[in-house]
Design a protein around this motif. Structure first.
Motif, short mmCIF file in Angstrom:
data_model
loop_
_atom_site.label_atom_id
_atom_site.label_comp_id
_atom_site.label_asym_id
_atom_site.label_seq_id
_atom_site.Cartn_x
_atom_site.Cartn_y
_atom_site.Cartn_z
N THR A 153 1.00 -1.37 0.08
CA THR A 153 -0.20 -0.16 -0.04
C THR A 153 0.98 1.15 0.03
O THR A 153 0.15 2.44 -0.01
CB THR A 153 -1.06 0.14 1.24
N GLU A 154 2.19 1.05 -0.06
CA GLU A 154 3.03 2.12 -0.21
C GLU A 154 3.05 2.71 -1.64
O GLU A 154 3.18 3.84 -1.97
CB GLU A 154 4.35 1.82 0.55
N HIS A 155 3.88 1.71 -2.50
CA HIS A 155 4.13 2.31 -3.88
C HIS A 155 2.83 1.15 -4.81
O HIS A 155 3.38 1.12 -5.72
CB HIS A 155 5.62 1.86 -4.30
N ASN A 181 -3.16 1.14 -3.81
CA ASN A 181 -4.19 0.18 -2.73
C ASN A 181 -4.70 0.72 -1.66
O ASN A 181 -4.00 1.62 -1.08
CB ASN A 181 -3.17 -0.92 -2.49
N GLU A 182 -5.96 0.55 -1.27
CA GLU A 182 -6.48 1.26 -0.17
C GLU A 182 -7.03 0.02 0.92
O GLU A 182 -7.28 -0.94 0.52
CB GLU A 182 -7.76 1.98 -0.56
N LEU A 183 -7.42 0.35 1.95
CA LEU A 183 -7.85 -0.34 2.99
C LEU A 183 -8.92 -1.45 2.84
O LEU A 183 -8.90 -2.62 2.74
CB LEU A 183 -8.06 0.12 4.38
N PRO A 184 -10.08 -0.97 1.95
CA PRO A 184 -11.29 -1.89 1.57
C PRO A 184 -10.72 -2.88 0.45
O PRO A 184 -11.12 -4.26 0.53
CB PRO A 184 -12.25 -1.11 1.22
N MET A 185 -10.00 -2.43 -0.56
CA MET A 185 -9.29 -3.31 -1.42
C MET A 185 -8.27 -4.36 -0.71
O MET A 185 -8.30 -5.40 -0.90
CB MET A 185 -8.60 -2.48 -2.26
N VAL A 186 -7.67 -4.03 0.42
CA VAL A 186 -6.65 -4.86 1.20
C VAL A 186 -7.78 -5.97 1.83
O VAL A 186 -7.56 -7.24 2.01
CB VAL A 186 -5.90 -4.31 1.94
N TYR A 187 -8.65 -5.34 2.38
CA TYR A 187 -9.69 -6.36 3.03
C TYR A 187 -10.11 -7.58 2.20
O TYR A 187 -9.96 -8.54 2.64
CB TYR A 187 -11.02 -5.66 3.60
N SER A 188 -10.20 -7.37 0.83
CA SER A 188 -10.91 -8.22 -0.21
C SER A 188 -9.24 -8.98 -0.50
O SER A 188 -9.74 -10.43 -0.71
CB SER A 188 -11.38 -7.67 -1.46
N ILE A 190 -8.80 -5.19 10.36
CA ILE A 190 -9.12 -5.95 9.37
C ILE A 190 -8.52 -7.31 9.35
O ILE A 190 -8.74 -8.12 8.22
CB ILE A 190 -9.07 -5.36 7.98
N GLY A 191 -7.78 -7.78 10.33
CA GLY A 191 -6.96 -8.78 10.42
C GLY A 191 -5.38 -9.09 9.80
O GLY A 191 -5.10 -10.24 9.79
N VAL A 192 -4.85 -8.06 9.65
CA VAL A 192 -3.45 -8.05 9.20
C VAL A 192 -2.81 -8.69 10.48
O VAL A 192 -2.93 -8.29 11.65
CB VAL A 192 -2.92 -6.71 8.65
N GLN A 193 -1.95 -9.55 10.27
CA GLN A 193 -1.08 -10.23 11.44
C GLN A 193 0.40 -9.82 11.11
O GLN A 193 1.28 -9.63 12.05
CB GLN A 193 -1.30 -11.44 11.62
N SER A 194 0.84 -9.58 9.82
CA SER A 194 2.28 -9.31 9.55
C SER A 194 2.34 -7.93 8.82
O SER A 194 1.56 -7.67 7.77
CB SER A 194 2.86 -10.37 8.74
N PHE A 195 3.29 -7.03 9.34
CA PHE A 195 3.43 -5.74 8.98
C PHE A 195 4.60 -5.48 8.46
O PHE A 195 5.89 -5.94 8.93
CB PHE A 195 3.09 -4.82 9.83
N LEU A 196 4.88 -4.84 7.21
CA LEU A 196 6.24 -4.28 6.68
C LEU A 196 6.23 -2.87 6.79
O LEU A 196 5.34 -2.03 6.32
CB LEU A 196 6.52 -4.97 5.19
N ILE A 197 6.98 -2.34 7.57
CA ILE A 197 6.74 -0.75 7.88
C ILE A 197 8.00 -0.05 7.14
O ILE A 197 9.26 -0.42 7.61
CB ILE A 197 7.25 -0.46 9.45
N PRO A 198 7.69 0.68 6.37
CA PRO A 198 8.95 1.36 5.41
C PRO A 198 9.81 2.70 6.17
O PRO A 198 9.33 3.08 7.17
CB PRO A 198 8.15 2.22 4.44
N CYS A 199 10.87 2.54 5.73
CA CYS A 199 11.71 3.78 6.30
C CYS A 199 12.02 3.74 7.86
O CYS A 199 11.65 4.86 8.44
CB CYS A 199 11.19 5.10 5.46
#
Length: 259
Positions: free
Chosen positions: A49-51, A54-61, A91-100
């Motif tokens: 969702t950085e580059h 992509n937005e939150l409702p789309m990621v939900y799907s 919305i259930g994300v368990q793993s995050f990649l945090i930029p910079c």
């Protein structure tokens, strides 16, 4: 019968056991392509969702499309932001990649955004998708075990602070971003410049010395295998956008050249 337990974070378990996790980047922002990719045999799939548009409702799907596949979804958020991360957690994300993430303070902030008080600042919601709509009654006590916080090292400052960042409690692993790192080192668009490659290998060694899993993205198969040999635990070996662009070009070229 209702499901009352949390999904197991297989990706995090793989990192903890040292089992190489082979992944793919998803930029196309489509639940259709994600469903195809999730079942292709990869261990993890970055929903960017950085580059990516992509937005939150789309990621939900897209999270729904991952269910039943082999690839664990890792969401790269647009920035190290408390509100953004809170919404993706719900919305259930368990793993995050945090930029910079350049400092230990930034890494500690990222972790705190995924933890409930008193260990963090995550806001509470009674029945989001994350706790199966209220069916996991002890979710606040259990969720932390299934959360992975991966922080990206992609600047000179980040390189300088690797040891301090790796020491932050709750940081699951460090991820080297070759694209931004190459720009930070004065070689934008050239992640294979000798100075960049040297910095990446040095960073890999230092992260491993800290006892943390290290990850990277490269579509170069030779480099990907090299980084695995150096000890990288999670390696993304391409992207859906790259596969579509290069594959379609190659197909068109084969027929255009027939005459």
């Amino acid at each position: 019968m209702a499901i009352t337990s949390l999904p197991l974070n297989t990706f995090k378990r793989g990192l903890e056991s040292g089992q190489p996790q082979i992944g793919l980047w998803s930029i196309l922002s489509s639940h259709v392509t994600v469903e195809i990719l999730a079942g292709a045999g990869f261990d993890w799939l970055v929903l960017d969702t950085e580059h990516a548009p992509n937005e939150l409702p789309m990621v939900y799907s897209q999270l729904q499309a991952c269910v039943g596949g082999t690839a664990h979804p890792v969401v790269r958020v647009p920035w190290n932001d408390m509100v953004t991360i809170k919404r993706y957690l719900d919305i259930g994300v368990q793993s995050f990649l945090i930029p910079c993430v350049d400092t230990a303070e930034a890494a500690a902030n990222a972790v705190s955004y995924t933890r409930y008080p008193p260990r963090g600042v995550r806001g509470f919601s009674a029945a989001p998708r994350a706790n199966r709509f209220g069916r996991v009654k002890d979710y606040p006590q259990l969720c932390e075990d299934e959360l992975a916080v991966l922080v990206q090292i992609e600047t000179r400052q980040g390189l300088n602070n690797i040891e301090e960042i790796a020491a932050v409690d709750g940081v699951t692993g460090l991820f080297i971003g070759p694209g931004d790192l190459s720009a930070a080192l004065g070689h934008a668009g050239n992640p294979k410049h000798p100075e960049v490659l040297e910095a990446i290998e040095d960073a890999i060694r230092r992260i491993l010395a800290c006892g943390k899993p290290v990850g990277i993205l490269t579509p170069d198969e030779t480099l990907a295998k090299h980084y695995l040999e150096l000890g990288c635990t999670y390696v993304a070996v391409g992207s859906d956008q790259g596969l579509l662009a290069r594959g379609s070009e190659q197909l068109a070229a084969r027929f255009k050249n027939l005459g």
